[in-house]
Design a protein around this motif. Structure first.
Motif, mmCIF file in Angstrom:
data_model
loop_
_atom_site.group_PDB
_atom_site.id
_atom_site.type_symbol
_atom_site.label_atom_id
_atom_site.label_comp_id
_atom_site.label_asym_id
_atom_site.label_seq_id
_atom_site.Cartn_x
_atom_site.Cartn_y
_atom_site.Cartn_z
ATOM 1 N N TYR B 33 94.188 6.231 17.066
ATOM 2 C CA TYR B 33 93.632 5.622 15.539
ATOM 3 C C TYR B 33 94.772 4.356 16.771
ATOM 4 N N PHE B 35 95.444 -0.467 16.483
ATOM 5 C CA PHE B 35 95.288 -1.338 15.954
ATOM 6 C C PHE B 35 96.138 -2.913 16.782
ATOM 7 N N ARG B 50 91.906 -2.550 13.385
ATOM 8 C CA ARG B 50 92.198 -1.111 13.364
ATOM 9 C C ARG B 50 90.463 -0.493 13.878
ATOM 10 N N GLU B 52 89.483 3.003 15.125
ATOM 11 C CA GLU B 52 89.404 4.421 14.913
ATOM 12 C C GLU B 52 88.912 4.813 16.219
ATOM 13 N N GLY B 95 99.166 5.045 17.330
ATOM 14 C CA GLY B 95 98.768 5.547 16.030
ATOM 15 C C GLY B 95 98.349 7.347 16.332
ATOM 16 N N GLN B 96 99.472 8.289 16.597
ATOM 17 C CA GLN B 96 98.494 9.388 16.692
ATOM 18 C C GLN B 96 98.015 10.243 15.565
ATOM 19 N N GLY B 97 97.147 10.581 15.214
ATOM 20 C CA GLY B 97 96.372 11.421 14.449
ATOM 21 C C GLY B 97 97.403 12.581 13.589
ATOM 22 N N GLY B 98 97.612 12.314 12.810
ATOM 23 C CA GLY B 98 98.319 13.992 12.169
ATOM 24 C C GLY B 98 99.939 13.088 12.687
ATOM 25 N N SER B 99 99.997 12.328 12.834
ATOM 26 C CA SER B 99 101.628 11.801 13.009
ATOM 27 C C SER B 99 101.961 10.324 12.101
ATOM 28 N N GLU B 100 103.200 9.861 12.144
ATOM 29 C CA GLU B 100 103.484 8.811 11.288
ATOM 30 C C GLU B 100 103.856 7.842 11.647
ATOM 31 N N LYS B 101 103.874 7.674 13.541
ATOM 32 C CA LYS B 101 104.253 7.099 13.942
ATOM 33 C C LYS B 101 103.329 6.039 14.469
ATOM 34 N N LEU B 102 103.787 4.684 14.869
ATOM 35 C CA LEU B 102 103.340 3.657 15.902
ATOM 36 C C LEU B 102 103.823 3.791 17.509
ATOM 37 N N PHE B 104 104.288 0.496 19.906
ATOM 38 C CA PHE B 104 104.041 -0.596 19.889
ATOM 39 C C PHE B 104 103.746 -0.808 21.625
ATOM 40 N N GLY B 105 102.659 -2.277 21.785
ATOM 41 C CA GLY B 105 102.957 -2.796 23.145
ATOM 42 C C GLY B 105 104.294 -3.938 23.018
#
Lengths: 114, 114
Positions: B33, B35, B50, B52, B95-102, B104-105
């Motif tokens: 995903y 953002f 956002r 997908e 943000g990667q599917g299954g991950s909680e982390k973003l 950032f640029g």
């Protein structure tokens, strides 16, 4: 009232001092995060927590520790502050922690270490 | 590791005109995903839009739209009818599917000239 609050908003401290930054949220979210923002570097993840018993290191956890006192509270500590920890610190929350979910950010704490 | 690149440290636009902010990312995953977050001078990070990765249709939110080019791994933000209140830092995040982390640029500072 803000959904994600951080205290203090600004803090100046000296090298070697212990500092705690606090984050509280009223969104009822399980997932909480601490980020650091440096000029020109975007946001980098320090620690994240799925719930009170689950805490995980992020990209730049060295020199930091965290405590999840309750679902709504997540604190970041600098045990012995150093000047290169001068930065803007953000707390964030998300509902399910899935990548598609929006993260809601607090207003940030500007920390200066002299 | 996934990376996000914003090649424009600064951009400016005249009020009422259109501006496009660039973002490219690198990933070998298919479930992810993207953002765009806005950070005005108040420091608050606010989600703008956002996308997908599995959706071919570009996301739009009022004056904000994206041009998502999956094969090129490009995710640009177009702001139409720019307003003075759009002046801010804009961050692209992955943000990667299954991950909680973003991830950032480094951000693009947008100035809106009256």
């Amino acid at each position: 009232d803000a959904d994600v609050t951080q205290t203090p908003r600004n803090r100046i401290t000296k090298t070697g001092k212990r500092i705690m930054l606090e984050c509280s949220q009223t969104k009822g979210h399980d997932r909480m995060y601490w980020y650091r923002q440096d000029p020109g570097l975007g946001l980098q993840l320090i620690y994240y927590s799925f719930d009170v018993k689950d805490i995980n290191k992020g990209e730049i956890s060295d020199g930091y520790s965290v405590s999840r006192q309750a679902q709504a509270k997540f604190s970041l500590s600098l045990e012995s502050a150093i000047p290169n920890q001068t930065a803007l610190y953000f707390c964030a929350t998300s509902g399910n922690g899935r990548a598609r979910d929006e993260q809601f950010f607090g207003p940030g704490t500007r920390l200066t270490v002299l | 590791a996934q990376t996000v690149t914003q090649s424009q440290p600064e951009m400016s636009v005249q009020e009422a005109e259109t501006v496009t902010l660039s973002c490219t990312y690198d990933t070998s995953e298919s479930d992810y995903y993207l953002f765009w977050y806005k950070q005005p001078p108040s420091r608050q990070m606010i989600l703008v839009i956002r996308q997908e990765a599995y959706k071919q249709q570009n996301a739009t939110e009022n004056r904000f739209s994206v041009n998502f080019q999956k094969a090129a791994k490009s995710f640009s933000l177009k702001i139409s009818d720019s307003q003075l209140g759009d002046a801010a830092m804009y961050f692209c995040a992955y943000g990667q599917g299954g991950s909680e982390k973003l991830v950032f640029g480094k951000g693009t500072k947008l100035t809106v000239n009256p």
